[in-house]
Design a protein around this motif. Structure first.
Motif, mmCIF file in Angstrom:
data_model
loop_
_atom_site.group_PDB
_atom_site.id
_atom_site.type_symbol
_atom_site.label_atom_id
_atom_site.label_comp_id
_atom_site.label_asym_id
_atom_site.label_seq_id
_atom_site.Cartn_x
_atom_site.Cartn_y
_atom_site.Cartn_z
ATOM 1 N N LYS A 268 0.747 -1.230 0.065
ATOM 2 C CA LYS A 268 -0.206 -0.016 -0.274
ATOM 3 C C LYS A 268 0.904 1.105 0.010
ATOM 4 O O LYS A 268 0.715 2.066 -0.576
ATOM 5 C CB LYS A 268 -0.914 -0.040 1.167
ATOM 6 C CG LYS A 268 -2.095 -0.934 1.092
ATOM 7 C CD LYS A 268 -3.012 -0.799 2.483
ATOM 8 C CE LYS A 268 -4.022 -1.737 2.538
ATOM 9 N NZ LYS A 268 -5.007 -1.746 3.626
ATOM 10 N N ALA A 285 -5.188 -0.763 -5.696
ATOM 11 C CA ALA A 285 -5.868 -0.934 -4.546
ATOM 12 C C ALA A 285 -7.002 -1.709 -4.157
ATOM 13 O O ALA A 285 -7.177 -2.154 -3.244
ATOM 14 C CB ALA A 285 -6.531 0.547 -4.246
ATOM 15 N N GLU A 289 -7.082 -4.552 -1.213
ATOM 16 C CA GLU A 289 -8.163 -4.672 -0.245
ATOM 17 C C GLU A 289 -8.949 -6.018 -0.368
ATOM 18 O O GLU A 289 -9.361 -6.658 0.654
ATOM 19 C CB GLU A 289 -9.157 -3.474 -0.799
ATOM 20 C CG GLU A 289 -10.477 -3.378 0.300
ATOM 21 C CD GLU A 289 -10.034 -3.048 1.960
ATOM 22 O OE1 GLU A 289 -10.652 -3.243 2.585
ATOM 23 O OE2 GLU A 289 -8.701 -2.242 1.880
#
Length: 466
Positions: A268, A285, A289
């Motif tokens: 990240k 992203a 996630e």
């Protein structure tokens, strides 16, 4: 396979006999103790009455028959020679020597009912009637504590009153009382010892149930016979091994969680610092996630409810709190009012079960869910009903397998990673219960939703020392 007709009644009789027998260990052991004693006492009583008592009563009746015949013959002979008054006087004197009270009923109209008392005193009547050649009746006079033998005579009847102890042995009552009393005393003593021997086995069964429900069994101490103590020690060793296994697994999972989250966090950070277009950044992203959610799901499934101790929880309050959380989020979840009940469970693990089941109901069941609680003598049933298309009966057990989704895509927006019901069943079984599925149908038989039932046993009472 067909059962031959000849075997069916026998099997039915066996089932009926088994239903009459006690199911617990103490009841069966008591029967093993009591039935031989009962049969032996009945056999001894039969032998006593058939041989000793019957022969004794016959001998006593034979002796009394001779005395009574002598008195009657004396009265007859003397009456013929000297008259009735002298005969009665002489018979009374002879009767006092034989312990027989003699009197004469002077009534010409008196008729002796021949055969009366023959059933109550069979040996006495069978011996007197042929020897006296006169009408004979026998009666027990309770008010005088005597047996009256009345012999028919001219112008009346001769009454001969005998003490009942001369016709029966007084040791009969003493023997019966001694036999019954000693049997009861021995049974009581044996029952006390038997209860002490059975209690450790019952305690071992209780702690085994406690361990199955995840409760602490540290206070259990093996007691009783050597075999029971050996089983108790083996149980404690097994419980300790299970505890160490769960503890090591929890520590390992904590390390795995830390090791997996560290590279994700680094990814990240690198993604934020890297130069890339917005589309690529958003895609990366989303992948990170999704990986985070998948790792959380895997760890949650592997961890189960480890590390949390059970405690008494009021089930309706717990259900109300969970449902209120959904209602605050403006989701259509309702709770059917129910009577309060307290059970031993792990609250956070149970919240996880309820959340997983309700989430599935909202996701696949038309966006609405109803939660209800039913109680029985041994179990609680929490039911979550939805209004979806249900699940085919052939696939209902399949959804409990880890990483199984009936929805074929792996899109996280249409479902998780296929661990929700697996986690729910694992936690429920850790509490000694289970999770089952059943399609709801209307009056025409059409499926109108799915009902998920969480079955939980009532708390096992902890074993007390002693």
């Amino acid at each position: 396979m067909l059962i031959p007709p000849s075997e069916r009644p026998r099997r039915g009789l066996r089932s009926r006999l088994k239903a009459l027998l006690p199911s617990n260990l103490f009841g069966r052991a008591f029967l093993i103790l009591a039935l031989p004693m009962l049969f032996s006492q009945l056999f001894i009583t039969h032998i006593f009455y058939d041989r000793h008592l019957s022969s004794l009563e016959r001998n006593m009746a034979s002796g009394m028959i001779g005395d009574l015949a002598l008195l009657v013959n004396t009265y007859k002979t003397t009456a013929a020679a000297k008259g009735r008054d002298a005969a009665l006087k002489e018979t009374v004197a002879l009767g006092s020597q034989l312990a027989v009270k003699v009197s004469f009923v002077d009534d010409p109209k008196l008729k002796v009912e021949n055969g009366r008392g023959s059933k109550a005193f069979p040996d006495l009547y069978k011996g007197l009637e042929p020897r006296l050649m006169e009408p004979v009746s026998i009666k027990l006079l309770d008010e005088e504590s005597a047996v009256r033998v009345r012999v028919g005579m001219d112008r009346g009847a001769l009454d001969l009153k005998v003490n009942p102890k001369f016709l029966g042995s007084p040791t009969t009552t003493i023997f019966i009382l001694w036999m019954v009393g000693s049997s009861l005393l021995l049974t009581m003593v044996a029952t006390l010892f038997l209860r002490n021997q059975v209690r450790p086995i019952v305690q071992l069964a209780q702690v085994a149930e406690q361990l199955g429900l995840g409760q602490d069994v540290a206070d259990f101490k093996p007691r009783g016979a050597s075999e029971v103590r050996r089983a108790g020690r083996a149980f404690l060793v097994m419980a300790e091994r299970i505890h160490r296994h769960v503890q090591s697994r929890t520590e390992m999972l904590a390390g795995i969680s830390h090791d997996l989250r560290t590279p994700l966090t680094r990814m990240k950070l690198e993604m934020e610092m890297a130069t890339m277009d917005a589309v690529t950044r958003e895609a990366m992203a989303g992948d990170i996630e999704e990986m985070t959610r998948m790792i959380d799901g895997y760890l949650q499934f592997a961890r189960g409810d480890a590390g949390e101790l059970p405690e008494p929880i009021e089930m309706t309050l717990l259900l109300g709190d969970v449902v209120a959380g959904y209602q605050r989020a403006r989701q259509a979840v309702t709770l059917v009012p129910a009577a309060p009940v307290v059970v031993m469970l792990r609250p956070q693990a149970m919240r996880r079960v309820l959340t997983n089941v309700i989430d599935n109901a909202l996701r696949y069941g038309g966006g609405r869910a109803e939660v209800s609680l039913e109680q029985s003598a041994t179990f609680l049933r929490v039911k979550v009903s939805d209004h979806g298309a249900g699940i085919p009966e052939a696939e209902q057990e399949m959804v409990f397998k880890p990483f199984t989704r009936l929805e074929p895509s792996r899109n996280s927006s249409t479902g998780g990673v296929g661990l929700g019901l697996s986690i729910a069943r694992a936690i429920a079984q850790g509490h000694g219960g289970d999770v089952t599925l059943e399609n709801r149908r209307d009056a025409r038989g059409a499926v109108v939703g799915l009902e998920v039932t969480l079955r939980l046993p009532r708390a096992v009472q902890p074993v007390t020392a002693g």
